[in-house]
Scaffold this active site. Sequence first.
Site, PDB file in Angstrom:
ATOM      1  N   LYS A  13       0.554   0.711  -0.176  1.00 56.31           N
ATOM      2  CA  LYS A  13       0.799  -0.409  -1.095  1.00 56.31           C
ATOM      3  C   LYS A  13       0.224  -0.194  -2.491  1.00 56.31           C
ATOM      4  CE  LYS A  13       1.395  -3.935   2.416  1.00 56.31           C
ATOM      5  NZ  LYS A  13       1.075  -5.293   2.851  1.00 56.31           N
ATOM      6  N   ASP A  40       3.931 -10.421  -0.496  1.00 56.93           N
ATOM      7  CA  ASP A  40       2.818 -10.850   0.356  1.00 56.93           C
ATOM      8  C   ASP A  40       2.065 -12.019  -0.275  1.00 56.93           C
ATOM      9  OD1 ASP A  40       3.293  -8.871   2.274  1.00 56.93           O
ATOM     10  OD2 ASP A  40       1.819  -7.484   1.425  1.00 56.93           O
ATOM     11  N   ALA A  51      -3.010  -5.440   1.336  1.00 53.73           N
ATOM     12  CA  ALA A  51      -2.867  -6.756   1.975  1.00 53.73           C
ATOM     13  C   ALA A  51      -4.006  -7.677   1.557  1.00 53.73           C
ATOM     14  CB  ALA A  51      -2.817  -6.611   3.490  1.00 53.73           C
TER      15      ALA A  51
END
Length: 194
Positions: A68, A101, A128
Amino acid sequence: MSPPYAEVIGDPVAHSKSPAIHRFWLDRLGIAGNYRATSLRPAALPAYLAERRADPAWRGCNVTMPLKEAVLPFLSGLDAEAEATGAANMVGADLKGFNTDVAGVRDCLEDRVVRLSGIIRIVGTGGAARAAVRGVLLAGADRNDVVVHGRSVEKAGALARALLGEPKQGRTLDPGELSGATLLINASPLGMKG
């Protein structure tokens, strides 16, 4: 020409339910295409993205750990949330990065009566966790109430500095501190196996 496809990339990805979910909806809606999981390490990103960008059937990918943050230097642009968090969980065929997210965390908290006062603890230091911090702030949490926990105080401090403005809000993981949290978000790989 082969049918269009998209995929989830990361390592590990064998556990991902995304291919089954996306294929179900493609079939259900009568959309020609495929969705698959592709195991990929950070060092392979440049070659992977160059190959996919040249493939007219590729529609983009979802991005999971540990990619990510690593994917950002190879993208053509970022949406506001990917820019703000320093992490992308989705890449379009034009190589633009997105972070959906953040909205997932924010919407989950806004749609429920969740008390966002008191200490909010986020466990994890990757993409995350970055989205979780941003999401709780957008849902109304006071930045002074958010604490990031990780195995590395350096990584937790760097994330806290980047998104909360205060490196002291990044700490190692102390189970004794977790019990007093108003809200606890696990944004770590803990629980992915076993």
